[in-house]
Structure formats: C-alpha cells, structure tokens
Write an enzyme that holds these catalytic residues in place. Sequence first.
Site, mmCIF file in Angstrom:
data_model
loop_
_atom_site.group_PDB
_atom_site.id
_atom_site.type_symbol
_atom_site.label_atom_id
_atom_site.label_comp_id
_atom_site.label_asym_id
_atom_site.label_seq_id
_atom_site.Cartn_x
_atom_site.Cartn_y
_atom_site.Cartn_z
ATOM 1 N N THR A 67 0.840 -1.192 0.000
ATOM 2 C CA THR A 67 0.000 0.000 0.000
ATOM 3 C C THR A 67 0.881 1.249 0.000
ATOM 4 O OG1 THR A 67 -1.933 1.003 1.041
ATOM 5 C CG2 THR A 67 -0.377 -0.050 2.548
ATOM 6 N N LYS A 71 3.177 1.466 -3.935
ATOM 7 C CA LYS A 71 2.505 0.726 -5.009
ATOM 8 C C LYS A 71 3.123 0.908 -6.400
ATOM 9 C CE LYS A 71 -2.183 0.575 -3.182
ATOM 10 N NZ LYS A 71 -3.587 0.823 -3.469
ATOM 11 N N THR A 157 -6.623 19.503 -9.694
ATOM 12 C CA THR A 157 -5.591 19.927 -10.658
ATOM 13 C C THR A 157 -5.977 19.302 -12.000
ATOM 14 O OG1 THR A 157 -4.028 19.767 -8.832
ATOM 15 C CG2 THR A 157 -3.082 20.016 -11.044
HETATM 16 P P1 NDP Z 1 -3.286 10.173 -4.159
HETATM 17 O O1 NDP Z 1 -2.503 10.927 -3.164
HETATM 18 O O2 NDP Z 1 -2.575 9.376 -5.206
HETATM 19 O O3 NDP Z 1 -4.265 11.198 -4.947
HETATM 20 C C1 NDP Z 1 -5.019 12.125 -4.246
HETATM 21 C C2 NDP Z 1 -6.107 12.732 -5.134
HETATM 22 O O4 NDP Z 1 -7.016 13.439 -4.303
HETATM 23 C C3 NDP Z 1 -5.594 13.726 -6.163
HETATM 24 O O5 NDP Z 1 -6.404 13.655 -7.305
HETATM 25 C C4 NDP Z 1 -5.776 15.071 -5.433
HETATM 26 O O6 NDP Z 1 -5.952 16.165 -6.298
HETATM 27 C C5 NDP Z 1 -7.084 14.808 -4.726
HETATM 28 N N1 NDP Z 1 -7.298 15.626 -3.527
HETATM 29 C C6 NDP Z 1 -6.632 15.589 -2.357
HETATM 30 N N2 NDP Z 1 -7.157 16.434 -1.462
HETATM 31 C C7 NDP Z 1 -8.203 17.040 -2.091
HETATM 32 C C8 NDP Z 1 -9.154 18.020 -1.685
HETATM 33 N N3 NDP Z 1 -9.145 18.551 -0.466
HETATM 34 N N4 NDP Z 1 -10.105 18.406 -2.592
HETATM 35 C C9 NDP Z 1 -10.127 17.867 -3.834
HETATM 36 N N5 NDP Z 1 -9.252 16.933 -4.260
HETATM 37 C C10 NDP Z 1 -8.298 16.528 -3.402
HETATM 38 O O7 NDP Z 1 -4.284 9.246 -3.307
HETATM 39 P P2 NDP Z 1 -4.954 7.873 -3.788
HETATM 40 O O8 NDP Z 1 -5.449 8.071 -5.170
HETATM 41 O O9 NDP Z 1 -4.068 6.733 -3.521
HETATM 42 O O10 NDP Z 1 -6.191 7.739 -2.760
HETATM 43 C C11 NDP Z 1 -7.379 8.464 -2.947
HETATM 44 C C12 NDP Z 1 -8.432 7.985 -1.974
HETATM 45 O O11 NDP Z 1 -8.816 6.641 -2.260
HETATM 46 C C13 NDP Z 1 -7.970 7.995 -0.516
HETATM 47 O O12 NDP Z 1 -9.006 8.503 0.279
HETATM 48 C C14 NDP Z 1 -7.728 6.535 -0.204
HETATM 49 O O13 NDP Z 1 -7.955 6.246 1.164
HETATM 50 C C15 NDP Z 1 -8.787 5.873 -1.075
HETATM 51 N N6 NDP Z 1 -8.453 4.496 -1.418
HETATM 52 C C16 NDP Z 1 -9.324 3.512 -1.026
HETATM 53 C C17 NDP Z 1 -9.071 2.208 -1.316
HETATM 54 C C18 NDP Z 1 -10.044 1.170 -0.854
HETATM 55 O O14 NDP Z 1 -9.731 -0.030 -0.939
HETATM 56 N N7 NDP Z 1 -11.225 1.563 -0.404
HETATM 57 C C19 NDP Z 1 -7.886 1.790 -2.084
HETATM 58 C C20 NDP Z 1 -7.044 2.893 -2.478
HETATM 59 C C21 NDP Z 1 -7.332 4.193 -2.138
HETATM 60 P P3 NDP Z 1 -4.702 16.996 -6.880
HETATM 61 O O15 NDP Z 1 -4.203 16.212 -8.050
HETATM 62 O O16 NDP Z 1 -5.287 18.291 -7.240
HETATM 63 O O17 NDP Z 1 -3.685 17.081 -5.761
#
Ligand code: NDP
Length: 275
Positions: A67, A71, A157
């Site tokens: 995780t 990954k 973004t």
């Molecule tokens: P990343 O760090 O790779 O990506 C984060 C994303 O969230 C980006 O698109 C970012 O936008 C956006 N973001 C962050 N904060 C905000 C905000 N306040 N408002 C709007 N957009 C925001 O994280 P992951 O993709 O790995 O994880 C995303 C979510 O998915 C997490 O909550 C994680 O817990 C969940 N998850 C759940 C899983 C499950 O099995 N249920 C498995 C994997 C993940 P920007 O590009 O603009 O920074």
Amino acid sequence: MVNLYKNKFYAVFGNPINHSKSPDIHNFFYKLYSLDYKYIKICASKNFFLKDILSFFNKGGKGANITLPFKEKIFSLCNEITKRAQISGSINTLKKFDNGNILGDNTDGIGFLSDLLFHNIVKKKFNLLIIGAGGAAKGVIYPLLQFGCNIFLTNRTFERAKILSNKFKNFGNIESITLRNLSNMRFNLIINATSSGISNEVPLIPCNIINKKTICYDMFYGDKNTVFMNFCKSYGAKKIYSGIGMLIHQAAHSFFLWNNIFPDIKKTVNFLSKK
Ligand code: NDP
C-alpha cells in the site's frame, strides 16, 4: 520478531501502516477456510522498502499486499507482472512461486468493480464521474472501461485528469472535464477517488449534479459515513457507499490469487461490521 518459518506468512507493507484493516480481513479469510496461515502488517522503511520486502520473502513469506506509498515503486522486484498491473501502473499484490519467482498484480481495480457489482450499482454504458487523478483513480479506470462504462474524469488539478484520460483513451470512452464544466451534467454514478476525506473535506463539485437518482461512492472509508457520503445525501442521493467494500473485494482477489479460493464476501462484511 515473528517466527516466519512456523506458518505460511503473508503481510501488508506500507508506511504508515497502523490503520490498515487488511490483517483483520485476511486473518478472517484464513479462519473461514481453516488455513494455517498468518497475515501481519509491516511498516517498511521509506528508503529501503525493496530490501524489507525481499527479506520477508527470503524468510518464507508467500505473498504480500503493498500500500501507500510503495505501489508504484516495486516493479523492479517482480519477475512477472500481470496485464492489469502493467496498465494501471501500480502493484498491490505480490505472490512468490515455488521456483522463487515473484508475480506482481493489481487487485484494486477489479476489487472496485466487484464491489459495484456486489451492490448491483453498475451497468454497461453507465456514465460515471470519477473525481480524482491519483493512484486510486488510475487503478480503477481500466476495469471500468473494459466493463463498458463511459468515464468522465475530473480533478482539482485539471492537468492531471487530462494526462490520465489520455493514457486510457485507447481502452474505451473516457474524457477529462473541469470541475466548473460539470454543472448541470447527469451521471449514473459519482465516484470520489480523492483523498479529501482524510482532511474532512469534500471536492468542489457543483451540487446540482447530485439528485435522488445519483448513486454516490466514496473510496475513502471510516467507522461512520464519510463527509462526501453525507454531502451527497444532503443533496438527495439515496444510494451512497463507502470504500470498505472495495477494500474487502481487493483483499478477496488477492486471497484468490494466493489460494485459489474466492472468499465469502457477505460473511466478511458481517464480521467487519461487528468489529
Ligand atoms: P493520491 O494521493 O494518489 O491522490 C489524491 C487525489 O485526491 C488527487 O487527485 C488530489 O488532487 C485529490 N485531492 C486531495 N485532497 C483534495 C481536496 N481537499 N479536494 C479535492 N481533491 C483533493 O491518493 P490515492 O489516489 O491513492 O487515494 C485516494 C483515496 O482513495 C484515498 O481517500 C484513499 O484512502 C482511497 N483508497 C481507497 C481504497 C479502498 O480499498 N477503499 C484503495 C485505495 C485508495 P490533486 O491532483 O489536485 O492534488
């Protein structure tokens, strides 16, 4: 130090890892099928995670989940990589074969689709809105396109959404769209794939895209409804889901890869809800 030679051992590697529910889920699977296996969590070193994972396998580990934040960084460890892991660009499951080779796979995407099917909330030709362009979004796009959904991808973004939709455009109908241009659009299913929930925030989507018919899914999960789930509910959505089912299903697909048994999902959901 756990004696890795006594039972068959599996582990999840991450940093941080304390919050992980994977050991609860996998140890429940092992109990359910009376397997003498054990699944532990290991906080891997941010700089020497490859060494930590290899050392686990050298001491008898049979398989592992990976995780955040590793990954996308463990491809070099694998002798074989599944197509779905290659396409998603990330690996969440490792399997060691008897000949010593290590296979890298990704069960996040298929786990997510399985959860949607389990709840009966996805159909071919559905218009999906995915909010977010990080690792989680990247992992689910390919199986959803293969299934036949049309995807609209948005992100805070925007440039990242554009890059991601271009990457997958050969696999099906996917286009990027800015948050502002979403106004008054209609989707069958809205998926929050952002990490906004961690800071108790909601992505800035126009609220007029949600109504009582819109199905809403937050990949984030906690002990109670997430802020995104409550937000969607407040604008009329009746069907709202958290990512706990995705977590269970990705674990089930990893378990299947390791043991050739697909575990009973209903029993697992029931077990976790009582914990
Ligand atoms: P990343 O760090 O790779 O990506 C984060 C994303 O969230 C980006 O698109 C970012 O936008 C956006 N973001 C962050 N904060 C905000 C905000 N306040 N408002 C709007 N957009 C925001 O994280 P992951 O993709 O790995 O994880 C995303 C979510 O998915 C997490 O909550 C994680 O817990 C969940 N998850 C759940 C899983 C499950 O099995 N249920 C498995 C994997 C993940 P920007 O590009 O603009 O920074």
